[in-house]
Write a protein that holds these residues in place. Sequence first.
Motif, PDB file in Angstrom:
ATOM      1  N   LEU A  16     -52.422 -14.565  32.104  1.00 42.93           N
ATOM      2  CA  LEU A  16     -51.090 -14.989  32.546  1.00 42.93           C
ATOM      3  C   LEU A  16     -51.144 -15.935  33.730  1.00 42.93           C
ATOM      4  O   LEU A  16     -50.100 -16.357  34.224  1.00 42.93           O
ATOM      5  CB  LEU A  16     -50.248 -13.752  32.904  1.00 42.93           C
ATOM      6  CG  LEU A  16     -50.136 -12.684  31.801  1.00 42.93           C
ATOM      7  CD1 LEU A  16     -49.311 -11.504  32.296  1.00 42.93           C
ATOM      8  CD2 LEU A  16     -49.522 -13.271  30.529  1.00 42.93           C
ATOM      9  N   CYS A  17     -52.345 -16.270  34.203  1.00 45.60           N
ATOM     10  CA  CYS A  17     -52.467 -17.204  35.325  1.00 45.60           C
ATOM     11  C   CYS A  17     -52.067 -18.606  34.877  1.00 45.60           C
ATOM     12  O   CYS A  17     -52.306 -19.009  33.738  1.00 45.60           O
ATOM     13  CB  CYS A  17     -53.896 -17.224  35.861  1.00 45.60           C
ATOM     14  SG  CYS A  17     -54.380 -15.724  36.737  1.00 45.60           S
ATOM     15  N   ALA A  18     -51.511 -19.370  35.812  1.00 43.36           N
ATOM     16  CA  ALA A  18     -50.992 -20.698  35.484  1.00 43.36           C
ATOM     17  C   ALA A  18     -52.090 -21.745  35.350  1.00 43.36           C
ATOM     18  O   ALA A  18     -51.893 -22.750  34.663  1.00 43.36           O
ATOM     19  CB  ALA A  18     -49.983 -21.131  36.555  1.00 43.36           C
ATOM     20  N   VAL A  40     -59.740  -1.300  31.885  1.00 43.85           N
ATOM     21  CA  VAL A  40     -59.141  -2.598  32.197  1.00 43.85           C
ATOM     22  C   VAL A  40     -58.144  -2.953  31.099  1.00 43.85           C
ATOM     23  O   VAL A  40     -58.483  -2.977  29.911  1.00 43.85           O
ATOM     24  CB  VAL A  40     -60.210  -3.700  32.313  1.00 43.85           C
ATOM     25  CG1 VAL A  40     -59.555  -5.064  32.526  1.00 43.85           C
ATOM     26  CG2 VAL A  40     -61.164  -3.384  33.462  1.00 43.85           C
ATOM     27  N   VAL A  41     -56.919  -3.210  31.513  1.00 44.16           N
ATOM     28  CA  VAL A  41     -55.849  -3.587  30.591  1.00 44.16           C
ATOM     29  C   VAL A  41     -55.524  -5.057  30.820  1.00 44.16           C
ATOM     30  O   VAL A  41     -55.310  -5.489  31.957  1.00 44.16           O
ATOM     31  CB  VAL A  41     -54.595  -2.713  30.812  1.00 44.16           C
ATOM     32  CG1 VAL A  41     -53.474  -3.155  29.877  1.00 44.16           C
ATOM     33  CG2 VAL A  41     -54.933  -1.242  30.592  1.00 44.16           C
ATOM     34  N   ARG A  42     -55.478  -5.820  29.738  1.00 47.15           N
ATOM     35  CA  ARG A  42     -55.250  -7.269  29.823  1.00 47.15           C
ATOM     36  C   ARG A  42     -54.012  -7.634  29.004  1.00 47.15           C
ATOM     37  O   ARG A  42     -54.087  -7.756  27.771  1.00 47.15           O
ATOM     38  CB  ARG A  42     -56.469  -8.027  29.308  1.00 47.15           C
ATOM     39  CG  ARG A  42     -56.352  -9.554  29.347  1.00 47.15           C
ATOM     40  CD  ARG A  42     -57.635 -10.187  28.845  1.00 47.15           C
ATOM     41  NE  ARG A  42     -57.571 -11.622  28.727  1.00 47.15           N
ATOM     42  CZ  ARG A  42     -57.870 -12.482  29.704  1.00 47.15           C
ATOM     43  NH1 ARG A  42     -58.226 -12.025  30.894  1.00 47.15           N
ATOM     44  NH2 ARG A  42     -57.806 -13.793  29.498  1.00 47.15           N
ATOM     45  N   PRO A  43     -52.867  -7.828  29.647  1.00 51.54           N
ATOM     46  CA  PRO A  43     -51.689  -8.307  28.910  1.00 51.54           C
ATOM     47  C   PRO A  43     -51.912  -9.755  28.468  1.00 51.54           C
ATOM     48  O   PRO A  43     -52.479 -10.554  29.213  1.00 51.54           O
ATOM     49  CB  PRO A  43     -50.559  -8.211  29.937  1.00 51.54           C
ATOM     50  CG  PRO A  43     -51.098  -7.433  31.085  1.00 51.54           C
ATOM     51  CD  PRO A  43     -52.571  -7.590  31.065  1.00 51.54           C
ATOM     52  N   ALA A  91     -48.103 -15.937  41.104  1.00 52.10           N
ATOM     53  CA  ALA A  91     -46.969 -15.727  40.207  1.00 52.10           C
ATOM     54  C   ALA A  91     -47.191 -14.526  39.298  1.00 52.10           C
ATOM     55  O   ALA A  91     -46.278 -13.709  39.096  1.00 52.10           O
ATOM     56  CB  ALA A  91     -46.738 -16.990  39.379  1.00 52.10           C
ATOM     57  N   ALA A  92     -48.388 -14.400  38.737  1.00 54.94           N
ATOM     58  CA  ALA A  92     -48.661 -13.287  37.827  1.00 54.94           C
ATOM     59  C   ALA A  92     -48.590 -11.954  38.543  1.00 54.94           C
ATOM     60  O   ALA A  92     -48.045 -10.970  38.024  1.00 54.94           O
ATOM     61  CB  ALA A  92     -50.031 -13.471  37.182  1.00 54.94           C
ATOM     62  N   LEU A  93     -49.130 -11.892  39.760  1.00 52.30           N
ATOM     63  CA  LEU A  93     -49.073 -10.641  40.521  1.00 52.30           C
ATOM     64  C   LEU A  93     -47.646 -10.288  40.874  1.00 52.30           C
ATOM     65  O   LEU A  93     -47.239  -9.117  40.792  1.00 52.30           O
ATOM     66  CB  LEU A  93     -49.911 -10.775  41.790  1.00 52.30           C
ATOM     67  CG  LEU A  93     -51.431 -10.783  41.594  1.00 52.30           C
ATOM     68  CD1 LEU A  93     -52.121 -11.190  42.885  1.00 52.30           C
ATOM     69  CD2 LEU A  93     -51.929  -9.417  41.144  1.00 52.30           C
TER      70      LEU A  93
END
Length: 330
Positions: A16-18, A40-43, A91-93
């Motif tokens: 989700l990082c820009a 570890v969970v990765r959306p 932004a993602a955080l």
Amino acid sequence: MAAPLAGRRVLDLGALCAQRPHALAASMAARLCAAYGAEVVRPVPESGEPFARLPPLLPDGGSALDRFLNAGKRRGPAATGAFDAAIGDSAALGAHAAAVPVRVRLSVFGPGEDPPMSELGLLALSGLLDIVGEAEGPPARLAGHQPAYAAGLAACTGLLAALRAGGEEVVEVSLFDVTAWLNWKAPASVMVLGAAPSRSGLPKDWHTLPVRDGHVALVYQDKDWPALRDLVGDPRLRREEFLTIAGRRRHHAELMAVLRPWFAARSRAEITAAAQARRIPIGPVLAPAELLDDAQHRARGFLGPGGMPHLPLRWDGARVGAEATDAALA
């Protein structure tokens, strides 16, 4: 040895990082957390995993980068439940991990200084592009994703320290600071010699030379010259212009004219064995497939049968939480 992050949950916001460098660094940090035993969970966004088609590609069309960075993670459209730590950009955080006690925030220059940036830009700003490649040619980009992976290692280190300390903390990781640290010899050279190294000023002592079945890396220091000279055994190497390192640099073309035929007539194994017997740091250039059968990698158990690295390793070669890691990679 028990996995140190067993029972911990880590939120990987790399997908989700820009920006690409942030995404790679966050994913690498989370990859290490998974190897340390964390869940570890990765959306992933609705468009799917952003690394799924990035090179290098495997024979089945999948991405080796995706396979490596996301090994041992649980992927899905959303992340639910409580987490001990989260890794991503600002932004993602802010959107997905505001309540997570330990947050690792990646940026270009630091909090609030996150302009558009590529890995090539980081290499250029840090000065690394000025010391890689031949002086006569264009700058050469470092292979792989070294700035982002180094930032991921820094991010994981900060995360581990924050978890050990307990409480809430925001760990700040500057991609530029990490890349500049990779080029630590530049400021050291300025302090000691008064100028930073550059491609135009680097001595031509180290080379990659073609041999009968590939290439070898010819790496030697001045103290190794007598052994290298005797290994090659050509009487021309005893000429006056080759007696000193300064002379060999001035007469580089003539030196290579003597060395190249000797190397070209021999195999990598033959040259490596002869050089090791004389303690000359010459080694073969291996293809990726050859690394699977490399004696050192086999002895340390570094690569699995499919080429997946076993990370992380202890100083003695043992893998941390090996059983849990192997199960996750199976």
